[in-house]
Design a protein around this motif. Structure first.
Motif, PDB file in Angstrom:
ATOM      1  N   ASP A  32       0.820  -1.216   0.000  1.00  0.00           N
ATOM      2  CA  ASP A  32       0.000   0.000   0.000  1.00  0.00           C
ATOM      3  C   ASP A  32       0.852   1.264   0.000  1.00  0.00           C
ATOM      4  OD1 ASP A  32      -2.784   1.130   0.243  1.00  0.00           O
ATOM      5  OD2 ASP A  32      -1.934   1.983   2.068  1.00  0.00           O
ATOM      6  N   THR A  33       1.997   1.223   0.666  1.00  0.00           N
ATOM      7  CA  THR A  33       2.881   2.392   0.717  1.00  0.00           C
ATOM      8  C   THR A  33       3.671   2.585  -0.572  1.00  0.00           C
ATOM      9  OG1 THR A  33       4.759   1.166   1.625  1.00  0.00           O
ATOM     10  CG2 THR A  33       3.184   2.106   3.207  1.00  0.00           C
ATOM     11  N   GLY A  34       3.719   1.560  -1.406  1.00  0.00           N
ATOM     12  CA  GLY A  34       4.512   1.625  -2.627  1.00  0.00           C
ATOM     13  C   GLY A  34       5.930   1.141  -2.458  1.00  0.00           C
ATOM     14  N   ALA A  35       6.290   0.726  -1.235  1.00  0.00           N
ATOM     15  CA  ALA A  35       7.647   0.232  -0.986  1.00  0.00           C
ATOM     16  C   ALA A  35       7.878  -1.114  -1.673  1.00  0.00           C
ATOM     17  CB  ALA A  35       7.904   0.110   0.508  1.00  0.00           C
ATOM     18  N   VAL A  36       6.820  -1.885  -1.812  1.00  0.00           N
ATOM     19  CA  VAL A  36       6.889  -3.172  -2.522  1.00  0.00           C
ATOM     20  C   VAL A  36       5.847  -3.132  -3.625  1.00  0.00           C
ATOM     21  CG1 VAL A  36       6.463  -5.656  -2.347  1.00  0.00           C
ATOM     22  CG2 VAL A  36       7.747  -4.488  -0.546  1.00  0.00           C
ATOM     23  N   LYS A  37       6.294  -3.099  -4.873  1.00  0.00           N
ATOM     24  CA  LYS A  37       5.339  -2.998  -5.976  1.00  0.00           C
ATOM     25  C   LYS A  37       5.749  -3.793  -7.213  1.00  0.00           C
ATOM     26  CE  LYS A  37       7.362   1.493  -7.183  1.00  0.00           C
ATOM     27  NZ  LYS A  37       7.078   2.937  -7.352  1.00  0.00           N
ATOM     28  N   THR A  38       6.856  -4.508  -7.138  1.00  0.00           N
ATOM     29  CA  THR A  38       7.289  -5.315  -8.272  1.00  0.00           C
ATOM     30  C   THR A  38       7.535  -6.749  -7.821  1.00  0.00           C
ATOM     31  OG1 THR A  38       9.666  -4.948  -7.929  1.00  0.00           O
ATOM     32  CG2 THR A  38       8.473  -3.283  -9.242  1.00  0.00           C
ATOM     33  N   GLU A  39       7.641  -7.632  -8.781  1.00  0.00           N
ATOM     34  CA  GLU A  39       7.922  -9.036  -8.483  1.00  0.00           C
ATOM     35  C   GLU A  39       9.225  -9.188  -7.711  1.00  0.00           C
ATOM     36  OE1 GLU A  39       9.081 -13.041 -11.045  1.00  0.00           O
ATOM     37  OE2 GLU A  39       7.775 -11.532 -11.973  1.00  0.00           O
ATOM     38  N   ALA A  40      10.253  -8.451  -8.129  1.00  0.00           N
ATOM     39  CA  ALA A  40      11.550  -8.544  -7.460  1.00  0.00           C
ATOM     40  C   ALA A  40      11.468  -8.066  -6.020  1.00  0.00           C
ATOM     41  CB  ALA A  40      12.591  -7.726  -8.227  1.00  0.00           C
ATOM     42  N   GLN A  41      10.725  -6.991  -5.789  1.00  0.00           N
ATOM     43  CA  GLN A  41      10.596  -6.465  -4.427  1.00  0.00           C
ATOM     44  C   GLN A  41       9.807  -7.412  -3.526  1.00  0.00           C
ATOM     45  OE1 GLN A  41       8.911  -2.694  -5.567  1.00  0.00           O
ATOM     46  NE2 GLN A  41      10.862  -1.607  -5.352  1.00  0.00           N
ATOM     47  N   VAL A  42       8.791  -8.065  -4.084  1.00  0.00           N
ATOM     48  CA  VAL A  42       8.051  -9.070  -3.318  1.00  0.00           C
ATOM     49  C   VAL A  42       8.996 -10.205  -2.912  1.00  0.00           C
ATOM     50  CG1 VAL A  42       6.278 -10.862  -3.440  1.00  0.00           C
ATOM     51  CG2 VAL A  42       5.796  -8.567  -4.310  1.00  0.00           C
ATOM     52  N   GLY A  43       9.803 -10.657  -3.855  1.00  0.00           N
ATOM     53  CA  GLY A  43      10.752 -11.728  -3.563  1.00  0.00           C
ATOM     54  C   GLY A  43      11.738 -11.343  -2.480  1.00  0.00           C
ATOM     55  N   GLU A  44      12.170 -10.081  -2.502  1.00  0.00           N
ATOM     56  CA  GLU A  44      13.111  -9.609  -1.486  1.00  0.00           C
ATOM     57  C   GLU A  44      12.448  -9.560  -0.108  1.00  0.00           C
ATOM     58  OE1 GLU A  44      16.130  -5.813  -0.684  1.00  0.00           O
ATOM     59  OE2 GLU A  44      14.727  -5.775  -2.371  1.00  0.00           O
ATOM     60  N   TRP A  45      11.206  -9.078  -0.057  1.00  0.00           N
ATOM     61  CA  TRP A  45      10.490  -8.978   1.224  1.00  0.00           C
ATOM     62  C   TRP A  45      10.279 -10.368   1.844  1.00  0.00           C
ATOM     63  CZ3 TRP A  45       8.820  -5.432   4.722  1.00  0.00           C
ATOM     64  CH2 TRP A  45       7.832  -5.841   5.624  1.00  0.00           C
ATOM     65  N   ILE A  46       9.769 -11.287   1.041  1.00  0.00           N
ATOM     66  CA  ILE A  46       9.510 -12.636   1.565  1.00  0.00           C
ATOM     67  C   ILE A  46      10.823 -13.347   1.886  1.00  0.00           C
ATOM     68  CG2 ILE A  46       8.442 -14.875   1.087  1.00  0.00           C
ATOM     69  CD1 ILE A  46       6.490 -13.425  -0.792  1.00  0.00           C
ATOM     70  N   GLY A  47      11.822 -13.176   1.021  1.00  0.00           N
ATOM     71  CA  GLY A  47      13.120 -13.814   1.255  1.00  0.00           C
ATOM     72  C   GLY A  47      13.780 -13.331   2.533  1.00  0.00           C
ATOM     73  N   ASP A  48      13.642 -12.034   2.823  1.00  0.00           N
ATOM     74  CA  ASP A  48      14.210 -11.496   4.059  1.00  0.00           C
ATOM     75  C   ASP A  48      13.529 -12.109   5.285  1.00  0.00           C
ATOM     76  OD1 ASP A  48      15.978  -9.927   2.689  1.00  0.00           O
ATOM     77  OD2 ASP A  48      14.885  -8.047   2.968  1.00  0.00           O
ATOM     78  N   ALA A  49      12.196 -12.272   5.208  1.00  0.00           N
ATOM     79  CA  ALA A  49      11.472 -12.875   6.334  1.00  0.00           C
ATOM     80  C   ALA A  49      11.855 -14.343   6.499  1.00  0.00           C
ATOM     81  CB  ALA A  49       9.972 -12.743   6.117  1.00  0.00           C
ATOM     82  N   LEU A  50      12.052 -15.034   5.384  1.00  0.00           N
ATOM     83  CA  LEU A  50      12.456 -16.444   5.439  1.00  0.00           C
ATOM     84  C   LEU A  50      13.825 -16.583   6.090  1.00  0.00           C
ATOM     85  CD1 LEU A  50      12.022 -19.430   4.664  1.00  0.00           C
ATOM     86  CD2 LEU A  50      12.990 -18.893   2.422  1.00  0.00           C
ATOM     87  N   ALA A  51      14.717 -15.654   5.779  1.00  0.00           N
ATOM     88  CA  ALA A  51      16.063 -15.685   6.359  1.00  0.00           C
ATOM     89  C   ALA A  51      16.078 -15.129   7.780  1.00  0.00           C
ATOM     90  CB  ALA A  51      17.027 -14.882   5.481  1.00  0.00           C
TER      91      ALA A  51
END
Length: 233
Positions: A32-51
């Motif tokens: 909603d904030t626009g900080a995550v808006k692309t496929e790559a950014q989604v992958g980074e967000w989820i990957g960071d939580a996984l790690a």
């Protein structure tokens, strides 16, 4: 060997009626904030939580819960359940694991199709121990089911991690939004990191567990007051 695998598939299925699909764990707010808006950014967000918090706290906690259930260690189950509750830094994250835990308890305890399975009779007192817990969280209940159904810890943790990744990706597909092909690319990429995280979780001592992930806590806190939303966390 085949039946435990089938039972594991049942436990990680999106069809398991515990409401996992209604939660995004802060992802909706960063979208909603626009900080995550692309496929790559989604992958980074989820990957960071996984790690981070998921891989270094929830997965090793789940592994230790499986050991406690297998050994019939009621005190350890209760302590780990309380630790999991304490690790939830926002009301939404806490409500999520409590609601999903409650739903899974109801499914396992109240439905004869689950309660009367021979496997559950091989885990003595599991019904009473689940009912005795104050606010059983989802990992605690899930671990009991996995142990009762004879699922070994390594495949159990791999399946649990896969189900979490899949739910996060599907939340992103709806919220960003992303196409189905993008979702599958994300799942393929994120899945590659799971075996290493599981291997670490199986051997990580409790003093090394860590759920420190301020970005996730901030996103979850902000989501609590977000004006318009699809998800409950």
């Amino acid at each position: 060997m085949s039946l435990p695998l089938i039972r594991l598939m049942q436990l990680v299925s999106p069809a398991l009626p515990v409401g996992a699909y209604t939660y995004s764990q802060g992802l909706e707010w960063v979208v909603d904030t626009g900080a995550v808006k692309t496929e790559a950014q989604v992958g980074e967000w989820i990957g960071d939580a996984l790690a981070g918090a998921f891989g270094r706290y929830e997965l090793p906690l789940l592994a230790r819960l499986m050991v406690a259930w297998q050994q019939g260690d009621k005190a350890a189950v209760g302590e780990l359940n309380a630790q999991c509750l304490a690790s939830r830094e926002t009301s939404e994250l806490r409500a999520e694991t409590v609601q999903m835990g409650y739903s899974l308890v109801r499914l396992l305890v109240d439905l004869p199709a689950f309660r009367d399975l021979p496997a559950f009779r091989d885990l003595p007192g599991w019904v009473e121990r689940l009912r005795a817990l104050h606010e059983p969280v989802f990992p605690t209940v899930w671990a009991a089911a996995a142990v009762a159904w004879g699922v070994a810890p390594e495949p159990a943790l791999n399946g649990y991690a896969w189900a979490w990744i899949e739910n996060q990706v599907m939340a992103a597909v709806k919220a960003v939004p992303l196409g189905q092909a993008a979702g599958q690319r994300l799942l393929s990429t994120l899945a590659e990191a799971v075996p290493a995280r599981v291997a670490e979780a199986l051997s990580l001592p409790p003093e090394a567990w860590c759920n420190f992930q301020p970005g996730l806590a901030i996103a979850s806190s902000q989501h609590e007051v977000q004006y318009s939303r699809l998800f409950r966390s």
